[in-house]
Write a protein that holds these residues in place. Sequence first.
Motif, PDB file in Angstrom:
ATOM      1  N   VAL A  22       2.347  79.753  61.904  1.00 15.75           N
ATOM      2  CA  VAL A  22       1.348  80.784  61.632  1.00 15.75           C
ATOM      3  C   VAL A  22       0.030  80.248  62.173  1.00 15.75           C
ATOM      4  O   VAL A  22      -0.534  79.301  61.624  1.00 15.75           O
ATOM      5  N   SER A  25      -4.182  83.914  60.245  1.00 20.17           N
ATOM      6  CA  SER A  25      -3.772  84.888  59.235  1.00 20.17           C
ATOM      7  C   SER A  25      -4.977  85.209  58.351  1.00 20.17           C
ATOM      8  O   SER A  25      -6.069  84.680  58.571  1.00 20.17           O
ATOM      9  N   VAL A  34      -1.487  88.903  61.269  1.00 18.51           N
ATOM     10  CA  VAL A  34      -1.028  87.525  61.375  1.00 18.51           C
ATOM     11  C   VAL A  34      -0.586  87.283  62.817  1.00 18.51           C
ATOM     12  O   VAL A  34       0.161  88.073  63.392  1.00 18.51           O
ATOM     13  N   ARG A  36       1.523  84.712  64.942  1.00 17.79           N
ATOM     14  CA  ARG A  36       2.501  83.636  64.793  1.00 17.79           C
ATOM     15  C   ARG A  36       2.957  83.195  66.164  1.00 17.79           C
ATOM     16  O   ARG A  36       2.955  83.983  67.106  1.00 17.79           O
ATOM     17  N   GLU A 107      -0.211  92.029  58.278  1.00 16.56           N
ATOM     18  CA  GLU A 107       0.047  91.001  57.263  1.00 16.56           C
ATOM     19  C   GLU A 107       1.369  91.251  56.534  1.00 16.56           C
ATOM     20  O   GLU A 107       2.118  90.310  56.280  1.00 16.56           O
ATOM     21  N   ASP A 110       4.590  89.636  58.038  1.00 19.77           N
ATOM     22  CA  ASP A 110       4.852  88.196  58.106  1.00 19.77           C
ATOM     23  C   ASP A 110       5.642  87.770  56.887  1.00 19.77           C
ATOM     24  O   ASP A 110       5.088  87.485  55.840  1.00 19.77           O
TER      25      ASP A 110
END
Length: 111
Positions: A22, A25, A34, A36, A107, A110
Amino acid sequence: MFVSHRDLIEKKQISEYVTKQVLVSPKEGWKDHVMRMFTLEKGGKAPHHSHPWQHIIYAVEGTGNLYMEGKDYPLTAGSVAYVPDDADHQISNAGDEKFVFICIVPERGDQ
């Protein structure tokens, strides 16, 4: 404000061939999204899946494949893809070296 380097961010092994990091975030201040980074070793892939949120993919290094809605899309460093809500998709490593890509989701995406 947040500044770091991918080599300093925790790596989580999520399967034998897949590592997740991550990068940014809400914890680092990016509200609602987020970013990643996934590293897929040779033979690595995600399962076929769909979900009720869109996401953006950016290929960083290596060779991969995005299967989406019944069609294959080759990915190489610099490739960009948008995966819409509820699209059936899968990302896999299509080469002999690692495939690294960034994936940006809301968000709630994730997990």
